[in-house]
Design a protein around this motif. Structure first.
Motif, mmCIF file in Angstrom:
data_model
loop_
_atom_site.group_PDB
_atom_site.id
_atom_site.type_symbol
_atom_site.label_atom_id
_atom_site.label_comp_id
_atom_site.label_asym_id
_atom_site.label_seq_id
_atom_site.Cartn_x
_atom_site.Cartn_y
_atom_site.Cartn_z
ATOM 1 N N ALA A 33 -10.491 -28.978 -34.240
ATOM 2 C CA ALA A 33 -10.316 -28.609 -32.831
ATOM 3 C C ALA A 33 -10.705 -27.155 -32.560
ATOM 4 O O ALA A 33 -11.331 -26.863 -31.537
ATOM 5 C CB ALA A 33 -8.875 -28.862 -32.399
ATOM 6 N N LEU A 34 -10.358 -26.251 -33.460
ATOM 7 C CA LEU A 34 -10.690 -24.839 -33.243
ATOM 8 C C LEU A 34 -12.204 -24.633 -33.246
ATOM 9 O O LEU A 34 -12.747 -23.936 -32.385
ATOM 10 C CB LEU A 34 -10.029 -23.953 -34.303
ATOM 11 C CG LEU A 34 -10.310 -22.452 -34.166
ATOM 12 C CD1 LEU A 34 -9.844 -21.925 -32.805
ATOM 13 C CD2 LEU A 34 -9.639 -21.684 -35.293
ATOM 14 N N ASP A 35 -12.898 -25.256 -34.193
ATOM 15 C CA ASP A 35 -14.362 -25.144 -34.241
ATOM 16 C C ASP A 35 -14.990 -25.685 -32.960
ATOM 17 O O ASP A 35 -15.925 -25.104 -32.408
ATOM 18 C CB ASP A 35 -14.929 -25.908 -35.440
ATOM 19 C CG ASP A 35 -14.534 -25.300 -36.772
ATOM 20 O OD1 ASP A 35 -13.990 -24.176 -36.788
ATOM 21 O OD2 ASP A 35 -14.761 -25.959 -37.796
ATOM 22 N N THR A 36 -14.474 -26.806 -32.505
ATOM 23 C CA THR A 36 -14.994 -27.430 -31.288
ATOM 24 C C THR A 36 -14.735 -26.547 -30.069
ATOM 25 O O THR A 36 -15.613 -26.377 -29.218
ATOM 26 C CB THR A 36 -14.359 -28.818 -31.093
ATOM 27 O OG1 THR A 36 -14.649 -29.609 -32.242
ATOM 28 C CG2 THR A 36 -14.894 -29.507 -29.862
ATOM 29 N N ALA A 37 -13.549 -25.960 -30.000
ATOM 30 C CA ALA A 37 -13.212 -25.088 -28.869
ATOM 31 C C ALA A 37 -14.117 -23.855 -28.840
ATOM 32 O O ALA A 37 -14.577 -23.439 -27.771
ATOM 33 C CB ALA A 37 -11.744 -24.673 -28.944
ATOM 34 N N VAL A 38 -14.383 -23.280 -30.002
ATOM 35 C CA VAL A 38 -15.264 -22.106 -30.072
ATOM 36 C C VAL A 38 -16.678 -22.486 -29.627
ATOM 37 O O VAL A 38 -17.311 -21.780 -28.838
ATOM 38 C CB VAL A 38 -15.271 -21.503 -31.496
ATOM 39 C CG1 VAL A 38 -16.368 -20.461 -31.647
ATOM 40 C CG2 VAL A 38 -13.909 -20.904 -31.821
ATOM 41 N N ALA A 39 -17.175 -23.613 -30.118
ATOM 42 C CA ALA A 39 -18.520 -24.059 -29.734
ATOM 43 C C ALA A 39 -18.585 -24.358 -28.239
ATOM 44 O O ALA A 39 -19.560 -24.005 -27.567
ATOM 45 C CB ALA A 39 -18.915 -25.287 -30.544
ATOM 46 N N ALA A 40 -17.562 -24.993 -27.708
ATOM 47 C CA ALA A 40 -17.545 -25.321 -26.278
ATOM 48 C C ALA A 40 -17.533 -24.052 -25.430
ATOM 49 O O ALA A 40 -18.185 -23.990 -24.385
ATOM 50 C CB ALA A 40 -16.337 -26.195 -25.947
ATOM 51 N N ALA A 41 -16.818 -23.035 -25.896
ATOM 52 C CA ALA A 41 -16.753 -21.778 -25.141
ATOM 53 C C ALA A 41 -18.110 -21.081 -25.105
ATOM 54 O O ALA A 41 -18.416 -20.360 -24.158
ATOM 55 C CB ALA A 41 -15.702 -20.856 -25.758
ATOM 56 N N GLY A 42 -18.928 -21.307 -26.109
ATOM 57 C CA GLY A 42 -20.225 -20.650 -26.178
ATOM 58 C C GLY A 42 -21.382 -21.476 -25.644
ATOM 59 O O GLY A 42 -22.536 -21.074 -25.745
ATOM 60 N N ARG A 43 -21.069 -22.625 -25.057
ATOM 61 C CA ARG A 43 -22.156 -23.486 -24.575
ATOM 62 C C ARG A 43 -22.912 -22.792 -23.454
ATOM 63 O O ARG A 43 -22.357 -21.990 -22.717
ATOM 64 C CB ARG A 43 -21.628 -24.848 -24.139
ATOM 65 C CG ARG A 43 -20.815 -24.828 -22.874
ATOM 66 C CD ARG A 43 -20.030 -26.116 -22.691
ATOM 67 N NE ARG A 43 -19.373 -26.167 -21.419
ATOM 68 C CZ ARG A 43 -18.334 -25.427 -21.061
ATOM 69 N NH1 ARG A 43 -17.824 -24.556 -21.901
ATOM 70 N NH2 ARG A 43 -17.804 -25.540 -19.867
ATOM 71 N N ARG A 44 -24.192 -23.104 -23.361
ATOM 72 C CA ARG A 44 -25.066 -22.491 -22.366
ATOM 73 C C ARG A 44 -25.690 -23.576 -21.502
ATOM 74 O O ARG A 44 -25.938 -24.676 -21.972
ATOM 75 C CB ARG A 44 -26.175 -21.704 -23.058
ATOM 76 C CG ARG A 44 -25.706 -20.664 -24.057
ATOM 77 C CD ARG A 44 -25.523 -19.340 -23.486
ATOM 78 N NE ARG A 44 -26.718 -19.019 -22.720
ATOM 79 C CZ ARG A 44 -26.804 -18.020 -21.902
ATOM 80 N NH1 ARG A 44 -25.799 -17.238 -21.745
ATOM 81 N NH2 ARG A 44 -27.901 -17.777 -21.226
ATOM 82 N N PRO A 45 -25.988 -23.256 -20.266
ATOM 83 C CA PRO A 45 -26.664 -24.250 -19.422
ATOM 84 C C PRO A 45 -28.122 -24.426 -19.837
ATOM 85 O O PRO A 45 -28.696 -23.583 -20.518
ATOM 86 C CB PRO A 45 -26.566 -23.649 -18.018
ATOM 87 C CG PRO A 45 -26.351 -22.201 -18.226
ATOM 88 C CD PRO A 45 -25.668 -22.029 -19.555
ATOM 89 N N ILE A 46 -28.689 -25.538 -19.429
ATOM 90 C CA ILE A 46 -30.107 -25.814 -19.648
ATOM 91 C C ILE A 46 -30.717 -26.118 -18.282
ATOM 92 O O ILE A 46 -30.055 -26.706 -17.416
ATOM 93 C CB ILE A 46 -30.315 -26.992 -20.626
ATOM 94 C CG1 ILE A 46 -31.793 -27.193 -20.938
ATOM 95 C CG2 ILE A 46 -29.686 -28.269 -20.097
ATOM 96 C CD1 ILE A 46 -32.060 -28.179 -22.066
ATOM 97 N N LEU A 47 -31.927 -25.684 -18.091
ATOM 98 C CA LEU A 47 -32.601 -25.997 -16.834
ATOM 99 C C LEU A 47 -32.862 -27.495 -16.766
ATOM 100 O O LEU A 47 -33.339 -28.096 -17.732
ATOM 101 C CB LEU A 47 -33.929 -25.252 -16.727
ATOM 102 C CG LEU A 47 -33.847 -23.758 -16.461
ATOM 103 C CD1 LEU A 47 -35.230 -23.125 -16.536
ATOM 104 C CD2 LEU A 47 -33.218 -23.495 -15.101
ATOM 105 N N ALA A 48 -32.551 -28.099 -15.648
ATOM 106 C CA ALA A 48 -32.795 -29.529 -15.465
ATOM 107 C C ALA A 48 -34.269 -29.855 -15.681
ATOM 108 O O ALA A 48 -34.614 -30.923 -16.196
ATOM 109 C CB ALA A 48 -32.336 -29.966 -14.078
ATOM 110 N N ALA A 49 -35.143 -28.930 -15.345
ATOM 111 C CA ALA A 49 -36.588 -29.139 -15.492
ATOM 112 C C ALA A 49 -36.996 -29.336 -16.950
ATOM 113 O O ALA A 49 -38.058 -29.901 -17.226
ATOM 114 C CB ALA A 49 -37.346 -27.959 -14.895
#
Length: 107
Positions: free
Chosen positions: A22-38
């Motif tokens: 859970a901690l690894d997943t939470a850290v990764a989720a916090a660092g997620r970045r958007p992607i251009l729909a294009a």
């Protein structure tokens, strides 16, 4: 630039990191970045030359990219395919497999 897409933080664990701590997943989720729909409409300008070896890892429990689609793209690229019982976050869930493929690719 256009609209950006981002995975909802609540959906992140099941889509990308099912079964990871859970901690690894939470850290990764916090660092997620958007992607251009294009990016999903972008055409590939060129492929790797036929003489270059290609490798692909297929995460068999991937909920972000269907494993069948991963296999299709790997076959289309004429890649050597390694399947791993892993969610999308294959480097975190199956690092040994990643290292093995890199080792095979460089030797």
């Amino acid at each position: 630039m256009g609209p950006e897409l981002v995975v909802n933080a609540a959906s992140y664990p099941s889509l990308f990191a099912a079964g990871l701590p859970a901690l690894d997943t939470a850290v990764a989720a916090a660092g997620r970045r958007p992607i251009l729909a294009a990016a999903f409409d972008e055409q590939i300008a060129a492929t790797a030359p036929a003489g270059i070896r290609k490798y692909a890892l297929v995460a068999t429990r991937d909920q972000a990219i269907p494993p069948a689609a991963e296999r299709f793209e790997a076959r289309r690229a004429h890649a050597s395919i390694t399947e791993v019982d892993s969610p999308h976050a294959i480097a975190a869930a199956g690092p040994e497999a990643v290292v093995d493929v890199i080792h095979r690719a460089t030797h």
